[in-house]
Design a protein around this motif. Structure first.
Motif, mmCIF file in Angstrom:
data_model
loop_
_atom_site.group_PDB
_atom_site.id
_atom_site.type_symbol
_atom_site.label_atom_id
_atom_site.label_comp_id
_atom_site.label_asym_id
_atom_site.label_seq_id
_atom_site.Cartn_x
_atom_site.Cartn_y
_atom_site.Cartn_z
ATOM 1 N N GLY A 66 5.111 6.732 0.811
ATOM 2 C CA GLY A 66 4.409 6.033 -0.252
ATOM 3 C C GLY A 66 3.108 5.420 0.242
ATOM 4 O O GLY A 66 2.072 5.504 -0.432
ATOM 5 N N ILE A 67 3.140 4.787 1.408
ATOM 6 C CA ILE A 67 1.927 4.174 1.954
ATOM 7 C C ILE A 67 0.911 5.244 2.339
ATOM 8 O O ILE A 67 -0.292 5.099 2.097
ATOM 9 C CB ILE A 67 2.280 3.272 3.152
ATOM 10 N N LEU A 68 1.397 6.342 2.926
ATOM 11 C CA LEU A 68 0.494 7.441 3.278
ATOM 12 C C LEU A 68 -0.179 8.027 2.034
ATOM 13 O O LEU A 68 -1.404 8.203 2.003
ATOM 14 C CB LEU A 68 1.268 8.537 4.009
ATOM 15 N N SER A 69 0.619 8.328 1.021
ATOM 16 C CA SER A 69 0.070 8.960 -0.177
ATOM 17 C C SER A 69 -0.794 7.985 -0.968
ATOM 18 O O SER A 69 -1.851 8.355 -1.499
ATOM 19 C CB SER A 69 1.188 9.528 -1.054
ATOM 20 N N GLY A 70 -0.380 6.706 -1.049
ATOM 21 C CA GLY A 70 -1.176 5.719 -1.763
ATOM 22 C C GLY A 70 -2.528 5.511 -1.109
ATOM 23 O O GLY A 70 -3.562 5.440 -1.787
ATOM 24 N N ALA A 71 -2.534 5.407 0.223
ATOM 25 C CA ALA A 71 -3.799 5.235 0.944
ATOM 26 C C ALA A 71 -4.693 6.454 0.777
ATOM 27 O O ALA A 71 -5.918 6.331 0.622
ATOM 28 C CB ALA A 71 -3.524 4.983 2.424
#
Length: 215
Positions: free
Chosen positions: A30-35
């Motif tokens: 989630g953090i990878l894709s959101g960033a």
């Protein structure tokens, strides 16, 4: 109108259902894709010399004025807010946000090398970029992270001085937009303001912590 944590995100999360809580792998993705999505949106704004609210907007302005890469400025501008975030939101939220900002900063430095060398229509770039930035932030918020920013300062001033966090956030965002008139052509600033409103609408309509149980 900012790329920072909205006021809704500062409220306690709603009742949690352990079976629906995100796993570590889900949070990492989630953090990878959101960033990634947020950085792509910010790169579109940067490609047409547009701005937005929050520390992202301030970093864009500083980049236009100095020529320093946006990705580097975005991380450096957020460093003081990370220190405030530890007290306002705790270590877990802060570390996730540091990771998200570092990723978004790095990716924002890569995106320009992947774009075709063709002009991008400004209205498309600003509206699409703002929409993508809002979607990226929404993903990050749902995995208890953010892109740092003014919201932490607004919360701190509210706790220490009793100032309205919402009004402080709004004043800072307006200040960024007004400052943009000294660096960016007026028509582009007005278009950027419309994009910032679109970004806020994405968050207001979709980020309701009390309804979302996957955090």
């Amino acid at each position: 109108m900012a790329t920072d944590t909205p006021r809704a995100a500062t409220a306690p999360y709603g009742p949690q259902t352990p079976g629906l809580r995100h796993s570590v792998a889900e949070d990492v993705f989630g953090i990878l894709s959101g960033a990634f999505v947020a950085s792509l949106g910010l790169d579109l704004l940067h490609s047409v010399n547009a701005v937005t609210g929050g520390t992202a907007g301030l970093s864009l302005l500083l980049g236009y004025a100095t020529g320093v890469p946006f990705g580097l400025l975005f991380f450096l501008v957020n460093v003081p807010f990370f220190a405030l975030a530890v007290r306002a939101k705790g270590w877990q939220f802060t570390l996730r946000s540091v990771a998200a900002v570092a990723l978004a900063s790095a990716l924002a430095s890569v995106h320009p090398f992947t774009r075709l060398a063709v002009p991008i229509e400004p209205v498309y770039a600003v509206l699409t970029g703002s929409l993508l930035a809002g979607i990226g932030l929404l993903i990050l918020f749902r995995h208890r992270a953010s892109l740092g920013g003014f919201n932490v300062l607004a919360l701190t001033l509210h706790e220490r001085l009793g100032w309205s966090a919402g009004y402080v956030q709004m004043a800072l965002d307006v200040a960024v937009m007004l400052l943009a008139f000294t660096v960016v052509e007026p028509s582009r600033v007005l278009l950027s303001a419309a994009g910032a409103v679109l970004l806020s609408v994405v968050l207001v309509l979709n980020h309701k912590p009390g309804r979302y149980l996957g955090t």
